[in-house]
Design a protein around this motif. Structure first.
Motif, PDB file in Angstrom:
ATOM      1  N   HIS A  56      13.297  73.173  37.156  1.00 51.46           N
ATOM      2  CA  HIS A  56      12.903  71.970  36.428  1.00 51.46           C
ATOM      3  C   HIS A  56      12.148  71.044  37.380  1.00 51.46           C
ATOM      4  O   HIS A  56      12.641  70.750  38.482  1.00 51.46           O
ATOM      5  CB  HIS A  56      14.128  71.229  35.889  1.00 51.46           C
ATOM      6  N   VAL A  57      10.987  70.568  36.965  1.00 55.69           N
ATOM      7  CA  VAL A  57      10.178  69.669  37.793  1.00 55.69           C
ATOM      8  C   VAL A  57       9.675  68.527  36.919  1.00 55.69           C
ATOM      9  O   VAL A  57       9.224  68.755  35.785  1.00 55.69           O
ATOM     10  CB  VAL A  57       8.973  70.398  38.413  1.00 55.69           C
ATOM     11  N   ALA A  58       9.756  67.301  37.427  1.00 60.19           N
ATOM     12  CA  ALA A  58       9.266  66.151  36.687  1.00 60.19           C
ATOM     13  C   ALA A  58       8.618  65.153  37.632  1.00 60.19           C
ATOM     14  O   ALA A  58       9.079  64.971  38.768  1.00 60.19           O
ATOM     15  CB  ALA A  58      10.401  65.473  35.920  1.00 60.19           C
ATOM     16  N   VAL A  59       7.550  64.526  37.163  1.00 61.05           N
ATOM     17  CA  VAL A  59       6.879  63.464  37.907  1.00 61.05           C
ATOM     18  C   VAL A  59       6.748  62.270  36.973  1.00 61.05           C
ATOM     19  O   VAL A  59       6.373  62.425  35.801  1.00 61.05           O
ATOM     20  CB  VAL A  59       5.490  63.908  38.409  1.00 61.05           C
ATOM     21  N   PHE A  60       7.069  61.078  37.492  1.00 57.17           N
ATOM     22  CA  PHE A  60       7.070  59.854  36.680  1.00 57.17           C
ATOM     23  C   PHE A  60       6.154  58.803  37.298  1.00 57.17           C
ATOM     24  O   PHE A  60       6.056  58.690  38.518  1.00 57.17           O
ATOM     25  CB  PHE A  60       8.485  59.277  36.589  1.00 57.17           C
ATOM     26  N   ASP A  61       5.528  58.018  36.433  1.00 57.02           N
ATOM     27  CA  ASP A  61       4.681  56.909  36.881  1.00 57.02           C
ATOM     28  C   ASP A  61       4.882  55.754  35.909  1.00 57.02           C
ATOM     29  O   ASP A  61       4.331  55.746  34.807  1.00 57.02           O
ATOM     30  CB  ASP A  61       3.217  57.338  36.909  1.00 57.02           C
ATOM     31  N   ALA A  62       5.705  54.784  36.319  1.00 55.07           N
ATOM     32  CA  ALA A  62       6.014  53.649  35.448  1.00 55.07           C
ATOM     33  C   ALA A  62       4.928  52.589  35.551  1.00 55.07           C
ATOM     34  O   ALA A  62       4.313  52.388  36.604  1.00 55.07           O
ATOM     35  CB  ALA A  62       7.361  53.045  35.841  1.00 55.07           C
ATOM     36  N   VAL A  63       4.697  51.904  34.442  1.00 57.38           N
ATOM     37  CA  VAL A  63       3.725  50.825  34.429  1.00 57.38           C
ATOM     38  C   VAL A  63       4.240  49.672  35.297  1.00 57.38           C
ATOM     39  O   VAL A  63       5.441  49.428  35.391  1.00 57.38           O
ATOM     40  CB  VAL A  63       3.478  50.343  32.976  1.00 57.38           C
ATOM     41  N   GLY A  64       3.318  48.990  35.966  1.00 62.85           N
ATOM     42  CA  GLY A  64       3.701  47.830  36.752  1.00 62.85           C
ATOM     43  C   GLY A  64       3.956  48.142  38.216  1.00 62.85           C
ATOM     44  O   GLY A  64       3.717  49.261  38.687  1.00 62.85           O
ATOM     45  N   HIS A  65       4.459  47.144  38.924  1.00 67.49           N
ATOM     46  CA  HIS A  65       4.708  47.272  40.357  1.00 67.49           C
ATOM     47  C   HIS A  65       6.022  46.568  40.708  1.00 67.49           C
ATOM     48  O   HIS A  65       6.582  45.837  39.906  1.00 67.49           O
ATOM     49  CB  HIS A  65       3.562  46.648  41.163  1.00 67.49           C
ATOM     50  N   GLY A  66       6.481  46.803  41.918  1.00 71.21           N
ATOM     51  CA  GLY A  66       7.641  46.096  42.436  1.00 71.21           C
ATOM     52  C   GLY A  66       8.948  46.519  41.813  1.00 71.21           C
ATOM     53  O   GLY A  66       9.097  47.619  41.275  1.00 71.21           O
ATOM     54  N   ILE A  67       9.935  45.615  41.874  1.00 66.80           N
ATOM     55  CA  ILE A  67      11.290  45.932  41.439  1.00 66.80           C
ATOM     56  C   ILE A  67      11.337  46.269  39.952  1.00 66.80           C
ATOM     57  O   ILE A  67      12.079  47.162  39.536  1.00 66.80           O
ATOM     58  CB  ILE A  67      12.235  44.770  41.762  1.00 66.80           C
ATOM     59  N   ALA A  68      10.554  45.583  39.139  1.00 68.91           N
ATOM     60  CA  ALA A  68      10.567  45.862  37.700  1.00 68.91           C
ATOM     61  C   ALA A  68      10.158  47.305  37.434  1.00 68.91           C
ATOM     62  O   ALA A  68      10.774  48.003  36.615  1.00 68.91           O
ATOM     63  CB  ALA A  68       9.635  44.896  36.970  1.00 68.91           C
ATOM     64  N   ALA A  69       9.110  47.766  38.133  1.00 73.35           N
ATOM     65  CA  ALA A  69       8.650  49.145  37.945  1.00 73.35           C
ATOM     66  C   ALA A  69       9.664  50.139  38.476  1.00 73.35           C
ATOM     67  O   ALA A  69       9.914  51.179  37.846  1.00 73.35           O
ATOM     68  CB  ALA A  69       7.303  49.341  38.641  1.00 73.35           C
ATOM     69  N   SER A  70      10.267  49.855  39.625  1.00 75.80           N
ATOM     70  CA  SER A  70      11.247  50.787  40.186  1.00 75.80           C
ATOM     71  C   SER A  70      12.499  50.862  39.317  1.00 75.80           C
ATOM     72  O   SER A  70      13.108  51.929  39.175  1.00 75.80           O
ATOM     73  CB  SER A  70      11.608  50.397  41.624  1.00 75.80           C
ATOM     74  N   ALA A  71      12.890  49.736  38.695  1.00 76.28           N
ATOM     75  CA  ALA A  71      14.038  49.753  37.789  1.00 76.28           C
ATOM     76  C   ALA A  71      13.727  50.594  36.553  1.00 76.28           C
ATOM     77  O   ALA A  71      14.598  51.332  36.055  1.00 76.28           O
ATOM     78  CB  ALA A  71      14.405  48.329  37.378  1.00 76.28           C
ATOM     79  N   LEU A  72      12.500  50.496  36.055  1.00 77.70           N
ATOM     80  CA  LEU A  72      12.081  51.304  34.907  1.00 77.70           C
ATOM     81  C   LEU A  72      12.084  52.787  35.267  1.00 77.70           C
ATOM     82  O   LEU A  72      12.565  53.634  34.495  1.00 77.70           O
ATOM     83  CB  LEU A  72      10.683  50.858  34.467  1.00 77.70           C
ATOM     84  N   THR A  73      11.581  53.113  36.443  1.00 78.29           N
ATOM     85  CA  THR A  73      11.578  54.505  36.895  1.00 78.29           C
ATOM     86  C   THR A  73      12.994  55.016  37.101  1.00 78.29           C
ATOM     87  O   THR A  73      13.303  56.165  36.760  1.00 78.29           O
ATOM     88  CB  THR A  73      10.783  54.632  38.205  1.00 78.29           C
ATOM     89  N   ALA A  74      13.859  54.179  37.655  1.00 79.66           N
ATOM     90  CA  ALA A  74      15.252  54.579  37.868  1.00 79.66           C
ATOM     91  C   ALA A  74      15.916  54.945  36.544  1.00 79.66           C
ATOM     92  O   ALA A  74      16.662  55.936  36.448  1.00 79.66           O
ATOM     93  CB  ALA A  74      16.024  53.464  38.556  1.00 79.66           C
ATOM     94  N   LEU A  75      15.641  54.167  35.507  1.00 77.63           N
ATOM     95  CA  LEU A  75      16.198  54.478  34.189  1.00 77.63           C
ATOM     96  C   LEU A  75      15.645  55.800  33.674  1.00 77.63           C
ATOM     97  O   LEU A  75      16.396  56.635  33.144  1.00 77.63           O
ATOM     98  CB  LEU A  75      15.856  53.353  33.206  1.00 77.63           C
ATOM     99  N   ALA A  76      14.332  56.016  33.833  1.00 70.93           N
ATOM    100  CA  ALA A  76      13.712  57.256  33.349  1.00 70.93           C
ATOM    101  C   ALA A  76      14.304  58.474  34.048  1.00 70.93           C
ATOM    102  O   ALA A  76      14.602  59.496  33.405  1.00 70.93           O
ATOM    103  CB  ALA A  76      12.201  57.195  33.552  1.00 70.93           C
ATOM    104  N   ILE A  77      14.494  58.394  35.364  1.00 72.41           N
ATOM    105  CA  ILE A  77      15.059  59.520  36.106  1.00 72.41           C
ATOM    106  C   ILE A  77      16.505  59.775  35.679  1.00 72.41           C
ATOM    107  O   ILE A  77      16.919  60.923  35.474  1.00 72.41           O
ATOM    108  CB  ILE A  77      14.981  59.269  37.621  1.00 72.41           C
ATOM    109  N   ALA A  78      17.281  58.697  35.546  1.00 72.07           N
ATOM    110  CA  ALA A  78      18.685  58.860  35.145  1.00 72.07           C
ATOM    111  C   ALA A  78      18.779  59.480  33.753  1.00 72.07           C
ATOM    112  O   ALA A  78      19.602  60.381  33.513  1.00 72.07           O
ATOM    113  CB  ALA A  78      19.392  57.507  35.170  1.00 72.07           C
TER     114      ALA A  78
END
Length: 293
Positions: free
Chosen positions: A93-115
């Motif tokens: 299984h392989v996945a790549v993510f690119d959340a909109v935005g920058h900084g903590i807001a974007a990393s929090a969005l990516t963290a949710l997507a990965i989880a």
């Protein structure tokens, strides 16, 4: 004692075993102490980057049948880019993510997507339902944002690659150190926007050949630009990777040099956007030879 004499096969094997044990010790030690991490860092890491790096799997993973190597830049100030992988039985299984935005807001969005992605995968959901689950959680928690992604599954026994491209740049399929094609464009809307389209995203399928490689990347790689505004572009990216494959460069070194090539082209040490790429190589072992003939 130093020597220039060739190493025997027995010595090489012993060194490999020693390296494996040392690597295992370092991984275990890293989880119980900050000493190694503090030694590795040259600069203070931003909180957004701290979130993402604590979510990533090891940058390189290999079995007798496949190898995965990823890279993420800039190291100390990333925001919305990330990747994930795991091997369950015969399925990589392989996945790549690119959340909109920058900084903590974007990393929090990516963290949710990965989880959400890992949760769906560990619950045994197929690709379609995995997409729907992650899409649901992103929309519920971040209704005004979205995440582009590639969710892929490679059967390391047969070479069948199945994927959903959620508004993401096309993966590159490489064979014999040349570009075969860019895989078909988005098969679904970005994660978080699925409610705007078909509730059942398309799953595309590609049959790989032994030795094939797939390059999955975010737009930050190809959108690096010179001071005059010329983009690095897909063509330069393809030329570099095919050249590296022709030179039989190891995947981790290929990825490291690829990012260096992007930074050099831009003539600046800081990219305007996160740049993430994952190289997947399918190299089936002899135990699958009969099935591939």
């Amino acid at each position: 004692m130093q020597t220039t004499a060739p190493l025997s096969a027995a010595v090489v094997e012993e060194l490999r075993e020693l390296a494996a044990v040392l690597a295992e010790i370092l991984v275990v030690r890293q989880r119980s102490s900050d000493a190694l991490e503090r030694t590795r860092r040259r600069l203070p890491m931003q909180i957004a980057a701290e979130i993402i790096w604590n979510l990533l799997p090891p940058l390189t993973f290999a079995t007798g049948d496949a190898a995965v190597s990823g890279i993420l830049e800039p190291c100390y100030d990333v925001g919305g880019d990330a990747f994930d992988y795991t091997l369950n039985g015969d399925v990589l299984h392989v996945a790549v993510f690119d959340a909109v935005g920058h900084g903590i807001a974007a990393s929090a969005l990516t963290a949710l997507a990965i989880a959400a992605y890992r949760n769906a995968r560990r619950c045994g959901l197929d690709l379609v339902d995995t997409y729907r689950s992650v899409d649901k959680w992103v929309h519920a928690q971040h209704p005004d944002d979205y995440v582009t992604a590639v969710l892929g599954e490679l059967d390391v026994r047969t070479g069948v690659y199945r994927r959903i491209s959620a508004g993401h740049p096309e993966e590159l399929l490489l064979r014999d150190a040349r570009l075969v094609k860019a895989l078909a464009g988005p098969t679904a809307l970005p994660l978080g926007l699925g409610y705007l389209g078909d509730p059942l995203p398309d799953v595309a399928e590609e049959m790989l050949e032994p030795g094939d490689a797939l390059l999955v990347y975010t737009d930050g790689v190809v959108e690096a630009r010179t001071v005059t505004g010329d983009f690095f572009g897909v063509e330069r990216l393809t030329e570099f990777v095919t050249r590296a494959l022709a030179d039989k460069m190891p995947a981790p070194e290929t990825m490291r040099r690829m990012i260096r090539e992007v930074l050099t082209y831009q003539q600046h040490e800081q990219l305007p956007d996160d740049a993430t790429a994952v190289l997947v190589e399918w190299r089936p072992s002899l135990r699958y030879g009969a099935a591939l003939d």
